[in-house]
Write a protein that holds these residues in place. Sequence first.
Motif, PDB file in Angstrom:
ATOM      1  N   LEU A  91      -8.568   0.965   5.017  1.00  0.00           N
ATOM      2  CA  LEU A  91      -9.921   0.482   4.702  1.00  0.00           C
ATOM      3  C   LEU A  91     -10.435   1.162   3.435  1.00  0.00           C
ATOM      4  O   LEU A  91     -10.024   2.288   3.120  1.00  0.00           O
ATOM      5  CB  LEU A  91     -10.877   0.803   5.864  1.00  0.00           C
ATOM      6  CG  LEU A  91     -10.507   0.259   7.244  1.00  0.00           C
ATOM      7  CD1 LEU A  91     -11.495   0.754   8.295  1.00  0.00           C
ATOM      8  CD2 LEU A  91     -10.461  -1.265   7.233  1.00  0.00           C
TER       9      LEU A  91
ATOM     10  N   LYS B 113      -9.238  -5.002   8.412  1.00  0.00           N
ATOM     11  CA  LYS B 113      -9.738  -5.039   7.026  1.00  0.00           C
ATOM     12  C   LYS B 113     -10.642  -6.246   6.798  1.00  0.00           C
ATOM     13  O   LYS B 113     -11.653  -6.158   6.112  1.00  0.00           O
ATOM     14  CB  LYS B 113      -8.556  -5.108   6.026  1.00  0.00           C
ATOM     15  CG  LYS B 113      -7.967  -3.776   5.662  1.00  0.00           C
ATOM     16  CD  LYS B 113      -6.867  -3.918   4.618  1.00  0.00           C
ATOM     17  CE  LYS B 113      -7.389  -3.881   3.203  1.00  0.00           C
ATOM     18  NZ  LYS B 113      -6.319  -3.760   2.204  1.00  0.00           N
TER      19      LYS B 113
ATOM     20  N   THR C 239      -4.158  -4.210  11.588  1.00  0.00           N
ATOM     21  CA  THR C 239      -4.794  -3.517  10.456  1.00  0.00           C
ATOM     22  C   THR C 239      -5.319  -4.521   9.438  1.00  0.00           C
ATOM     23  O   THR C 239      -6.411  -4.367   8.887  1.00  0.00           O
ATOM     24  CB  THR C 239      -3.789  -2.533   9.798  1.00  0.00           C
ATOM     25  OG1 THR C 239      -3.302  -1.645  10.807  1.00  0.00           O
ATOM     26  CG2 THR C 239      -4.442  -1.735   8.687  1.00  0.00           C
TER      27      THR C 239
ATOM     28  N   THR D 143      -7.265  -9.124   1.517  1.00  0.00           N
ATOM     29  CA  THR D 143      -6.487  -8.267   2.425  1.00  0.00           C
ATOM     30  C   THR D 143      -5.034  -8.703   2.466  1.00  0.00           C
ATOM     31  O   THR D 143      -4.636  -9.454   3.346  1.00  0.00           O
ATOM     32  CB  THR D 143      -7.062  -8.322   3.859  1.00  0.00           C
ATOM     33  OG1 THR D 143      -7.109  -9.702   4.261  1.00  0.00           O
ATOM     34  CG2 THR D 143      -8.451  -7.756   3.946  1.00  0.00           C
TER      35      THR D 143
END
Length: 698
Positions: A675, A639, A635, A448
């Motif tokens: 995602l 993830k 965010t 990520t």
Amino acid sequence: MTKHDIYEIFDKGGLLEKHFSGYEYREGQLLMAELVRESYETGAIAAIEAGTGIGKSFAYLAVALYHAMSSPDERTVIATSTINLQKQLYEKDLPMLFRYLGFSCKTALAVGRGNYVCIHRFVQTRNEASLLSQDPQSELYQVGQWMQSTQTGLFADYPSRLSFELRGEICCDGDLCPNHSCDYFKECFFFKAKAKAKEAKIIVTNHHLLFTDAQSRHIGDVGYDEEMILPPFNRLIIDEAHNMESNATEYFTDEYDSKEMLRQIHRIQRTGRYSSKSLLEQVGEYSTEADIIDRIQDDIHLLMQEVGTLDQYLLAVFQKNDFQPVLIKAEQQHRLADFVKAATSVAEASGRLAAKINVFLEHNKAPEELDAKLAELRVRGTRISMMSEVLTRFCNFGLWQDEVHWFNAESNNRDRTVQIRITPLSIADLLVDALFSKLETVVCTSATLDLSDQFAFWSGRVGLPYDESRPFLKGIFLSPFDYKSRLMLLTPSDAPLPAKEMEEPYISYVAQTIWDAVHSSGGGALVLFTSYVMLKQVKRMLESRFEQASLTLLGQGELDRYTLLNRFIAEQDSTLFATSSFWEGVDAPGNTLRMVIIVKLPFAVPSDPVFKARCEAIDNAGGSGFYQLALQSATMKLKQGFGRLLRSTADRGVVLILDSRVITKNYGVYMLRALPESYHPETESAGLCTKIENFLYG
């Protein structure tokens, strides 16, 4: 190493497929290895997102291995954020790769010296506690037995839990180490590990030790061609690089901790469990300076009083703020007169104590066998004065720079400790000056890193790219998993907003929905919270239901992380309630994890002073702290949480997000878009159970 070599290893019919029966060709792995190879060849910095299942560790390890063998001057350091990955790379992935490729090089594990038992300090402690050391039931005796058989001397390899007190007495401590003049230098576990690292071509370490090494080079103006904490090295691979900013921030924070201050004082003037005489008593009789010991005792007494006064002030501040951390701004200085007075008194008292200790050390005739005790007294005095320097800097408002000044409180059962901290507002320049600009190659990778922005958010936070002339390579290699058919994402649109005024109905909704969902899946669930208080509240509400249904319910805080995870993985239908660190690093492939429930979107707590200050700095510069930092950070963490579910191509399961902001707020679309695209049917709370049962068992 050529492009041909990469294809020979990773392509269909390549070395890995030939020698590894369970190997599956993955185009993303091959392309990632090729990008790492290019980074090595061109002296680049690289940012690589490698989705779950790519096999990123093999992709970078193979390149590091080839380069290690190509030149005597080549050495790669690999730094991970978690101990789990560090151990996996060293104990599993590297030996496996050596076996499959048919060649190898020397490797080493590098951890901080405090992780090793010190033979010298152990013998000292054992001699001072002769009765305890002979009792087979005592911890001291058992550690002595273990030391005769351990190869590593690492506390992590000790088979039982070790008390904090004994570990503090016998751990390797750089300030107390006599180095080459130590009687046990040849047997020393830490120095044997250091010698092994000097011989190694690939060293596996952690972010903390990497930053420790980088900082010591930066301060001492020492290049990476010389030995510091780590041996000389020219290539660096940073795995779990999404944690770089937070780990570097933590490392570069200066701190005054009242509990640590008292611990240093107690080590000087108190007898311990393993010693009948205090440090001061052991060396005091050899003083040639009249009354110096009495004067040191008086200064210690005064310092402890001043520490207590400062503690009282800070605890009163925390009581008003519900024990939340407090951001302090320079413009508030007119309200901080009492704090400045108390903090200055601590700094002055500790300065006087340190000066008296120095006078004593200059005027003593202690025999040679007490040299270690004198050295320890010097170290304790130095540590006390260093902590006081943080207080002096904190109180000097006129000299404040781009830093975050804040008070922190930590509670452990009924024990509350207070800290005064100074944290860099940004660590970007530090990372560039101490790390990126000094090495031939730096590869940063994680599952990520990218938020559909070509790494703009992450790279900006860590100071990249810092120079247009330096190649900055980027690669995004998506997971080979079939998310569309193997993962169902559920986001009930009628979930109540997690607002404070709705706390009771909201908690009731969360508890009921978690129960319904877990009951439908038959367990096998990881429930991720953003608040430990809420975790405990919901767990209390559901414990009896789980018991009646004969379903195991585990909760973070009941056992250490390692034991908790192992138990969760071993018991296929268990459910684990967890927070913070469990959003990442949990690897539970197979049917043992078939549902991840994300209770709230993982936005940072608005009261976090460092986060608050960083958001305000963006706002003051004309940007948006929410959109440029808060949303992006949340965010990235979302993830990570989402990525816990599918860990192999055979996995199948449900991710349930009980925060309707992901549907109702415009930024929710942005978060969902980051995602992996999965099966995402519209749903309301009433239809959850049917959807879960049909997807998992229909």
